[in-house]
Design an enzyme around this catalytic site. Sequence first.
Site, short mmCIF file in Angstrom:
data_model
loop_
_atom_site.label_atom_id
_atom_site.label_comp_id
_atom_site.label_asym_id
_atom_site.label_seq_id
_atom_site.Cartn_x
_atom_site.Cartn_y
_atom_site.Cartn_z
N SER A 192 -8.57 4.80 17.59
CA SER A 192 -8.13 4.50 16.23
C SER A 192 -8.61 3.13 15.80
O SER A 192 -8.76 2.21 16.63
CB SER A 192 -6.60 4.52 16.20
N TYR A 217 1.32 1.27 19.09
CA TYR A 217 0.44 2.43 18.87
C TYR A 217 -1.01 2.02 19.12
O TYR A 217 -1.73 2.64 19.91
CB TYR A 217 0.61 2.98 17.45
N LYS A 271 -3.75 2.99 22.25
CA LYS A 271 -5.11 3.54 22.06
C LYS A 271 -6.13 2.67 22.78
O LYS A 271 -7.10 3.18 23.36
CB LYS A 271 -5.43 3.64 20.56
C1 WQD Z 1 -2.87 3.06 3.43
C2 WQD Z 1 -2.57 2.00 2.39
C3 WQD Z 1 -0.33 1.12 2.53
C4 WQD Z 1 1.74 4.74 1.16
C5 WQD Z 1 -2.19 4.15 9.31
C6 WQD Z 1 -2.08 3.59 10.69
C7 WQD Z 1 -3.40 3.74 11.38
C8 WQD Z 1 -3.83 5.19 11.37
C9 WQD Z 1 -3.89 5.70 9.97
C10 WQD Z 1 -2.93 6.87 12.90
C11 WQD Z 1 -1.77 0.81 2.95
C12 WQD Z 1 -0.57 1.82 1.22
C13 WQD Z 1 0.82 3.82 1.59
C14 WQD Z 1 2.38 4.57 -0.09
C15 WQD Z 1 1.11 2.55 -0.41
N1 WQD Z 1 -2.84 5.92 12.08
N2 WQD Z 1 0.50 2.74 0.80
N3 WQD Z 1 2.03 3.48 -0.83
O1 WQD Z 1 -1.50 1.99 7.25
O2 WQD Z 1 -3.95 2.07 6.63
O3 WQD Z 1 -3.12 3.35 8.57
O4 WQD Z 1 -2.64 5.48 9.34
O5 WQD Z 1 -3.70 7.44 13.51
O6 WQD Z 1 -3.27 3.29 12.68
O7 WQD Z 1 -1.71 2.22 10.63
O8 WQD Z 1 -2.55 4.14 6.34
O9 WQD Z 1 -2.05 5.81 4.63
O10 WQD Z 1 -0.15 4.53 5.68
O11 WQD Z 1 -1.66 3.35 4.12
O12 WQD Z 1 0.85 1.57 -1.12
O13 WQD Z 1 3.24 5.34 -0.53
O14 WQD Z 1 -1.72 2.59 1.40
O15 WQD Z 1 0.46 -0.03 2.35
O16 WQD Z 1 -2.22 -0.33 2.30
P1 WQD Z 1 -2.75 2.76 7.17
P2 WQD Z 1 -1.54 4.54 5.21
#
Ligand code: WQD
Length: 325
Positions: free
Chosen positions: A117, A141, A145
Amino acid sequence: MAICVTGGAGYIGAHVVRLLARAGHEVVVVDDLSYGDAGRVGAAELVQLELADTAELPRLQAALDGCEAVVHIAARKQVGESVERPAWYYQQNIGGMANLLLAMQAQGVDQLVFSSSAAVYGQPSVDRVEEDIAPQPINPYGESKLVGEWMVRDAARAWGLRGVNLRYFNVAGAGWEDLGDPAVLNLIPMVLQRLFEGRRPAVFGDDYPTEDGTCLRDYVHVADVASAHIAALDYLARAERPFDAFNIGTGRSHSVRQVIETIGRVTGLDVAPEILARRPGDPAVLVGDVSRIEQVFGWKAEHGLDSIVESSWRAWQAGPKRIEL
Ligand code: WQD
């Protein structure tokens, strides 16, 4: 010879399984079905077991009989949960990997594609992160990985495992309508869930040092992610394998606002967001440099953000939480 896909009943795994099956491979799925769905594996053989349970080693080894390679996707993957239950995350993700490697060695299966990841990078201070930057995960997490990658490296040294670590960026979309992401843990499903509930989409912070103040990410279509696994299996068959880690992304960045606007355009719904506080631990920018995988695998993501959002929307509308327009 067959290919074993752990986590093959899950969101990404089911895409890999279907692509492998369509390419004519026999597939064995190992999945505990804690999140996965048996209905998603098609004609593949399904062996239901918990990888981290050492008592299951004999069944795991039996499942690998007749397999030439393993695609290891099964893992716990919720960052917040990993902060609350670190020991359990280590037990699940690292224990599962340990048992898998023991079973592979015992069975003489020596090819492994491991789902790593971008979380191994933590909060890098570069615009596009290359594989050779020193990994600095910031939660259990991501740490689990990274340890998984070390285990691949060590097994390669110890008994000749041929392994490759695929560092996924933000996987989204649906390659087929029935294989959409059933979890509501990431931006696109979370926005669709709020729209389904008649609420406004949430933006977690609009005061980041980016052009529109919201975080930038590298969104990669799950169908492209699946095809990268096929390319990785081809790579493992080669005599020379100079690298063991590859970014799986597009090299392009989109802000949270851009993603939400695209959802508005694709769905025709009013997506005026509600601005909430920053979510702890979110890096402002996390985008992959994808030159290595392009050069070495000859693989390149084909889909862009529109295709990701359109396919997510079609899959969402095909599911139980259809939004009436
Ligand atoms: C993306 C952006 C949020 C929801 C995570 C894990 C990573 C991988 C993929 C697993 C961020 C913003 C989100 C919402 C928002 N995991 N957001 N409103 O955090 O980049 O990655 O998932 O395999 O390890 O950390 O992904 O989709 O949660 O967020 O503003 O309702 O969207 O703050 O900036 P992230 P995400």
